[in-house]
Design an enzyme around this catalytic site. Sequence first.
Site, PDB file in Angstrom:
ATOM      1  N   ASP A   1       0.849  -1.195   0.000  1.00 17.56           N
ATOM      2  CA  ASP A   1       0.000   0.000   0.000  1.00 17.56           C
ATOM      3  C   ASP A   1       0.888   1.251   0.000  1.00 17.56           C
ATOM      4  O   ASP A   1       2.006   1.199  -0.495  1.00 17.56           O
ATOM      5  CB  ASP A   1      -0.979  -0.059   1.183  1.00 17.56           C
ATOM      6  CG  ASP A   1      -2.280   0.681   0.885  1.00 17.56           C
ATOM      7  OD1 ASP A   1      -2.193   1.856   0.489  1.00 17.56           O
ATOM      8  OD2 ASP A   1      -3.364   0.105   1.044  1.00 17.56           O
TER       9      ASP A   1
ATOM     10  N   HIS B   1       1.990   1.771  -3.317  1.00 23.78           N
ATOM     11  CA  HIS B   1       1.097   2.753  -3.924  1.00 23.78           C
ATOM     12  C   HIS B   1       1.675   4.167  -3.953  1.00 23.78           C
ATOM     13  O   HIS B   1       0.979   5.118  -4.270  1.00 23.78           O
ATOM     14  CB  HIS B   1      -0.268   2.738  -3.217  1.00 23.78           C
ATOM     15  CG  HIS B   1      -1.012   1.444  -3.386  1.00 23.78           C
ATOM     16  ND1 HIS B   1      -2.259   1.220  -2.876  1.00 23.78           N
ATOM     17  CD2 HIS B   1      -0.667   0.301  -4.031  1.00 23.78           C
ATOM     18  CE1 HIS B   1      -2.656  -0.015  -3.180  1.00 23.78           C
ATOM     19  NE2 HIS B   1      -1.697  -0.590  -3.878  1.00 23.78           N
TER      20      HIS B   1
END
Length: 402
Positions: free
Chosen positions: A226, A249
Amino acid sequence: MAAFNSSSALFVFIFFFFLVHRYLVSAATAAKYDVVALGAVPGGKAGISEALLRAWESACGSPGPSTIYVPSGRFLVEKPVEFAGPCQGGPIGIRIDGSLVAPSNYTAIGSSYSWLSFQRVSGVSISGGILDGQGSGLWKCKNSSAATNCPSGAMSLLFSNSKNIIISRLTSLNSQMFHIVMDGCQDVRVHGVKVFADGMSPNTDGIHVQNSTGVTITSSRVATGDDCVSITQGSSDVWVEDVMCGPGHGISIGSLGKRLEEEGVENVTVTSVTLTETTNGVRIKAWGRPSSGFARNIRFQNVVMNNVENPIIIDQNYCPDNINCPGQDSGVKISNVTYQNIRGTSATRVGMKFDCSTTNPCTGIRLEDVELTYKDKPAEALCVNAGGTAIGTTQPANCLGV
Ligand SMILES: *[C@@H]1O[C@H](CO)[C@@H](O)[C@H](O)[C@H]1NC(C)=O
Ligand SMILES: *[C@@H]1O[C@H](CO)[C@@H](O)[C@H](O)[C@H]1NC(C)=O
Ligand SMILES: *[C@@H]1O[C@H](CO)[C@@H](O)[C@H](O)[C@H]1NC(C)=O
Ligand SMILES: *[C@@H]1O[C@H](CO)[C@@H](O)[C@H](O)[C@H]1NC(C)=O
Ligand SMILES: *[C@@H]1O[C@H](CO)[C@@H](O)[C@H](O)[C@H]1NC(C)=O
């Protein structure tokens, strides 16, 4: 009279000698609490949470500086542990040479908010060591058809409502959820930290800053499933420098504006960072729904992108699963965002995307020396409700309105 004077002088002398001696001793040698001396067994199956808490109680109750020491070896921390303040003295240094390991069965900590947490402390530093959250069992559960029965997972390390915190040379592995979190903190330095989790692991943000001011994150490396660094509501005066991200991310301001009443994010600098094979590079993300939130005075500079899917992105239409926001405009006001010396490769055609709110357009976006390519050609830009200026090289071509 004379006798009284000399004996009281002696008394005063002894008293001051005692005070000075005590002061010198506490300044020179902080009280040291070794968890092994307090009952922790390296490699043991029993878990060391009680020994850790005994060390914390002593350190926190000590009037002067103190040190908690975890020697080398693998130490099971079998349940969530909260190190609560406020403390008597301080500072408290926690030196870790070994590893603190969560249970492999994720149910032991999976329903707790955090695994290791510090609440209302001041002047605490953690240096060295490995935190191993053993999150892979929970990730598999979340990835399976029985996902609704999985607990949400514990953050590995949380500092909440605390100040003057230093986290250095720590490695955080495989957290069930976010790895290192600051919430409601002031004056935090994160330096030389490493965070690793599987690139497909869900919600495993590396370093998360929320409702905190005066946070610097330097010389660190984050590879997770993430966000690399995420900065959300109520945060200001955040400095991120010399950080390598990927996979994951990317660096994110947000998500912002999930709630109607929300504090904004301001005065953030991200400089000298490298993103490799991440889904986003530098991102500002806001829910497409009403909110008092904002993001302003943000600077991204000296950024290298290596095959990043969305190198530069503002997304004000964030609405996972299209629940509770379809058709709604983001109330989050985004202004004064500078992109300076951003270079490298995009993994998709659109390398620069400003998708802003109809009712709250982005204003004051500044581009200076941006150079992004896609398959050896200039990447493209997309602007919706976005205003600002460009100077120097701008590739993709500037699409900002005024
Ligand atoms: C994990 O712990 C739970 C609760 O104690 C237990 O029901 C479950 O069987 C354990 N899972 C494994 C794989 O040991
Ligand atoms: C933000 O942090 C402060 C402490 O710094 C705390 O008093 C306040 O309640 C927090 N606000 C929210 C919304 O969490
Ligand atoms: C989740 O499942 C998909 C498809 O089976 C797989 O490709 C992926 O690696 C899995 N992720 C994790 C974290 O187990
Ligand atoms: C952010 O920076 C501006 C401009 O330097 C300053 O006026 C403002 O007080 C800062 N905000 C916070 C919350 O520190
Ligand atoms: C815009 O943000 C920068 C930091 O990126 C800050 O130095 C400057 O003062 C801000 N300008 C205004 C008008 O607030």
